[in-house]
Design a protein around this motif. Structure first.
Motif, PDB file in Angstrom:
ATOM      1  N   SER A 160      -6.247   0.845  -0.998  1.00 23.87           N
ATOM      2  CA  SER A 160      -7.337   0.301  -0.192  1.00 23.87           C
ATOM      3  C   SER A 160      -8.709   0.653  -0.756  1.00 23.87           C
ATOM      4  CB  SER A 160      -7.241   0.809   1.249  1.00 23.87           C
ATOM      5  OG  SER A 160      -7.281   2.234   1.275  1.00 23.87           O
ATOM      6  N   GLU A 161      -8.769   1.691  -1.630  1.00 27.92           N
ATOM      7  CA  GLU A 161     -10.047   2.099  -2.216  1.00 27.92           C
ATOM      8  C   GLU A 161     -10.276   1.505  -3.603  1.00 27.92           C
ATOM      9  OE1 GLU A 161     -10.335   6.318  -2.173  1.00 27.92           O
ATOM     10  OE2 GLU A 161     -10.012   6.489   0.007  1.00 27.92           O
ATOM     11  N   VAL A 162      -9.296   0.769  -4.117  1.00 30.88           N
ATOM     12  CA  VAL A 162      -9.458   0.133  -5.423  1.00 30.88           C
ATOM     13  C   VAL A 162     -10.155  -1.207  -5.214  1.00 30.88           C
ATOM     14  CG1 VAL A 162      -8.273  -0.799  -7.440  1.00 30.88           C
ATOM     15  CG2 VAL A 162      -7.375   1.241  -6.288  1.00 30.88           C
ATOM     16  N   THR A 166       3.087   4.709 -10.056  1.00 29.47           N
ATOM     17  CA  THR A 166       1.709   5.089  -9.757  1.00 29.47           C
ATOM     18  C   THR A 166       1.573   6.605  -9.793  1.00 29.47           C
ATOM     19  OG1 THR A 166       1.496   3.170  -8.296  1.00 29.47           O
ATOM     20  CG2 THR A 166      -0.142   4.919  -8.047  1.00 29.47           C
ATOM     21  N   HIS A 216       0.816  -1.216   0.000  1.00 27.72           N
ATOM     22  CA  HIS A 216       0.000   0.000   0.000  1.00 27.72           C
ATOM     23  C   HIS A 216       0.852   1.270   0.000  1.00 27.72           C
ATOM     24  CE1 HIS A 216      -4.116  -1.710   0.772  1.00 27.72           C
ATOM     25  NE2 HIS A 216      -3.354  -2.759   0.974  1.00 27.72           N
ATOM     26  N   ARG A 267       5.028   2.863  -4.890  1.00 28.62           N
ATOM     27  CA  ARG A 267       4.575   3.531  -6.099  1.00 28.62           C
ATOM     28  C   ARG A 267       5.254   2.972  -7.348  1.00 28.62           C
ATOM     29  NH1 ARG A 267       5.901   8.634  -6.713  1.00 28.62           N
ATOM     30  NH2 ARG A 267       4.102   9.031  -8.038  1.00 28.62           N
ATOM     31  N   ASP A 271      -2.047  11.291  -8.379  1.00 29.43           N
ATOM     32  CA  ASP A 271      -3.477  11.458  -8.114  1.00 29.43           C
ATOM     33  C   ASP A 271      -4.232  10.127  -8.104  1.00 29.43           C
ATOM     34  OD1 ASP A 271      -3.202  10.893 -10.774  1.00 29.43           O
ATOM     35  OD2 ASP A 271      -4.566  12.465 -11.494  1.00 29.43           O
ATOM     36  N   ALA A 272      -3.505   9.000  -8.125  1.00 27.29           N
ATOM     37  CA  ALA A 272      -4.170   7.697  -8.100  1.00 27.29           C
ATOM     38  C   ALA A 272      -4.832   7.485  -6.737  1.00 27.29           C
ATOM     39  CB  ALA A 272      -3.171   6.580  -8.363  1.00 27.29           C
ATOM     40  N   PRO A 273      -5.993   6.818  -6.705  1.00 30.22           N
ATOM     41  CA  PRO A 273      -6.653   6.569  -5.417  1.00 30.22           C
ATOM     42  C   PRO A 273      -5.818   5.625  -4.564  1.00 30.22           C
ATOM     43  CG  PRO A 273      -7.706   5.298  -7.155  1.00 30.22           C
ATOM     44  CD  PRO A 273      -6.723   6.205  -7.830  1.00 30.22           C
ATOM     45  N   PRO A 274      -5.994   5.688  -3.249  1.00 28.71           N
ATOM     46  CA  PRO A 274      -5.284   4.732  -2.382  1.00 28.71           C
ATOM     47  C   PRO A 274      -5.626   3.304  -2.775  1.00 28.71           C
ATOM     48  CG  PRO A 274      -6.323   6.470  -1.087  1.00 28.71           C
ATOM     49  CD  PRO A 274      -6.830   6.620  -2.483  1.00 28.71           C
TER      50      PRO A 274
END
Length: 245
Positions: A191-193, A183, A103, A106, A186-189
């Motif tokens: 954990s949110e994918v 990565t 997590h 990058r 501005d990529a989402p965390p």
């Protein structure tokens, strides 16, 4: 604390009914000679670690501070026949810790480095799992029964599947190692994918493999340019054998 003789010895321990109750519930016993609470000396290492963790969690849940000797995570060496060098146990990270580490990463090459930790020939979790299943199969053979031999053969088949899985992971690790991708900021965390269900996960395309093979990386400088058509015609080299078990 140590796992063989796990210890709690604050000066107020014997006067606190709650702590005494928790420790005894988890099979600690008070030694008046040492003024310590100990687990039985024959407690298996893994069981002792789990027992210490459960008792610690109960204390922490009520706001108490608990300190443990980090050496409790170092298991004893695996028994070997006479004349065979003993493979010393090494402190390592759990799969949960490695998953958490992903997590924070990058770069593709960094993910490849984490994956390498579970593929390491000497103390990677994939090789350890293969050895564990082989050992369980040998245990079944010792029963000396038809059922034992049959189950042992079934376990060895599973071990072959684990070895095949390791080879596939090596291929993925090599692909990640040569990919220059990073990565975006501005990529989402992670954990949110949302994680796709397995039957929805697309297979890796030949185009993706060709792109990875052509890309430069910090681990492998860019070579002379090769056209995508030439890369597509070039067979992907299979990873070299990495097991000595």
């Amino acid at each position: 604390m140590s796992t063989r003789n796990s210890v709690w010895s604050p000066p107020w321990l014997t006067t606190t009914g709650f702590l005494d109750e928790v420790l005894r519930k988890h099979h600690f016993r008070y030694s008046s000679n040492l003024d310590l609470y100990l687990l039985p000396g024959d407690t298996p290492h893994n069981m002792a670690v789990r027992t210490v963790a459960r008792a610690s969690r109960e204390f922490q849940d009520v706001g108490l501070s608990v300190a443990a000797d980090p050496r409790i995570m170092l298991p004893p060496p695996i028994p070997t026949p006479d004349g065979v060098p003993v493979r010393q146990a090494l402190p390592g990270q759990s799969l949960t810790a490695l998953t958490g580490e992903l997590h924070e990463l990058r770069r593709s090459a960094d993910v490849a480095d984490v994956l390498e930790q579970i593929l390491n020939e000497h103390h990677g979790v994939v090789g350890d799992l293969e050895e564990f299943i082989d050992t369980a199969a040998a245990w079944c053979d010792r029963l000396g029964t038809a059922n034992g031999r049959e189950l042992g053969q079934h376990l060895r088949t599973i071990a072959h599947h684990i070895a095949f899985l390791g080879d596939q992971l090596v291929t993925a690790q090599l692909d990640l190692a040569v990919m220059p991708d990073v990565t975006p900021d501005d990529a989402p965390p992670l954990s949110e994918v949302p994680l796709l269900t397995r039957h929805e996960i697309p297979s890796v395309t030949h185009t993706a493999r060709s792109r990875a093979a052509l890309a430069s990386s910090p681990n492998r400088p860019a070579a002379q340019s090769t056209s995508p058509d030439e890369a597509a015609r070039s067979p992907t080299p299979s990873p070299s054998p990495r097991r000595t078990r």
